[in-house]
Design an enzyme around this catalytic site. Structure first.
Site, PDB file in Angstrom:
ATOM      1  N   SER A  42       0.804  -1.215   0.000  1.00 50.30           N
ATOM      2  CA  SER A  42       0.000   0.000   0.000  1.00 50.30           C
ATOM      3  C   SER A  42       0.839   1.268   0.000  1.00 50.30           C
ATOM      4  CB  SER A  42      -0.934   0.003   1.212  1.00 50.30           C
ATOM      5  OG  SER A  42      -0.201  -0.148   2.418  1.00 50.30           O
ATOM      6  N   GLY A  79      -1.929  -4.427   1.078  1.00 50.54           N
ATOM      7  CA  GLY A  79      -1.951  -5.690   1.808  1.00 50.54           C
ATOM      8  C   GLY A  79      -1.002  -6.738   1.278  1.00 50.54           C
ATOM      9  N   ASN A 108       4.084  -5.653   5.414  1.00 55.20           N
ATOM     10  CA  ASN A 108       2.902  -6.354   5.915  1.00 55.20           C
ATOM     11  C   ASN A 108       3.272  -7.655   6.610  1.00 55.20           C
ATOM     12  OD1 ASN A 108       0.685  -4.619   5.145  1.00 55.20           O
ATOM     13  ND2 ASN A 108       1.190  -5.107   3.032  1.00 55.20           N
ATOM     14  N   HIS A 192       0.659   5.303   6.472  1.00 56.97           N
ATOM     15  CA  HIS A 192       0.719   5.630   5.047  1.00 56.97           C
ATOM     16  C   HIS A 192       1.055   7.099   4.823  1.00 56.97           C
ATOM     17  CE1 HIS A 192      -1.876   2.005   5.236  1.00 56.97           C
ATOM     18  NE2 HIS A 192      -1.149   1.677   4.178  1.00 56.97           N
TER      19      HIS A 192
END
Length: 224
Positions: A42, A79, A108, A192
């Site tokens: 992401s 993800g 992740n 993020h």
């Protein structure tokens, strides 16, 4: 006027048919520009940017501005894990034949507490597969939040410099260096980067990618 011999008439008909076929045939499609493949999660897929360009799109603009004919193929998925990237990479290499692969995975896996040894093995498999396909690899490292404990985070963070040294790769030690602790640069989730941070990330990656493309250009000149 004497009639042409049968063999000559047949030859003329064959040449005429060949010419007509060449004129009727569609022009061959031009080869696509050489590709730079981004394989990430992401952080590279543009999570939460609400239509603003993520850093791979800004990187393509930078390539064009500096006279490189490359297109950027952003195959990142929110993800995505190192294991998932390793499964998808062979098909991406075959489809796009990239000159360079920007590898940004593992975060992740770390957030899920996966064994660092497993993450490292998956990343190494992708490095080797990319090289076998003729692509240069730039490794983009990531770090974990401190609440995962120093023992685990240190083992995880050691993956990237170790792989970079073992395979002599250009790499970015931490993709979000100088951004992760600045409010305007991070979204509310603290994970993020914001749209404002994307040019900074693109610049950081560009510094490594440019050297890779320059070396390829020099090698092509020497060979040609």
């Amino acid at each position: 006027m004497a009639e042409a011999p049968p063999l000559l008439r047949a030859l003329r008909r064959w040449l005429a048919a060949l010419l007509l076929g060449a004129l009727a045939a569609p022009a061959a499609a031009p080869a696509p520009p050489p590709a730079v493949l981004v394989l990430g999660d992401s952080l590279s897929a543009g999570h939460g940017l609400e239509g603003a360009p993520a850093w791979p799109a800004l990187l393509e603009e930078r390539l064009e501005r500096h006279g490189y004919p490359h297109r950027v193929v952003n195959a990142s998925r929110s993800g995505e894990t190192a294991a998932g990237g390793a499964r998808r990479l062979p098909g991406l290499l075959e489809r796009h034949a990239p000159r360079a692969v920007l590898l940004q995975l593992g975060g992740n896996d770390g957030l899920r507490g996966q064994a660092p040894e497993r993450v490292e093995a998956d990343l190494e498999a992708m490095i080797e597969a990319s090289r076998e396909a003729g692509a240069r690899v730039v490794l983009l490292g990531i770090r974990l939040p401190a609440n995962y404990g120093p023992h685990y985070t240190e083992r995880f963070e050691a993956i990237y410099p170790r792989l970079a040294e073992a395979h002599e790769l250009p790499f970015v030690p931490f993709l979000l260096e100088g951004l992760w602790d600045r409010e305007a640069m991070m979204q509310d989730d603290g994970i993020h980067p914001t749209a404002r941070a994307q040019p900074r990330i693109a610049e950081r990656v560009w510094e490594r990618l440019r050297g890779v493309l320059e070396r390829r250009r020099e090698e092509a000149a020497e060979a040609g």
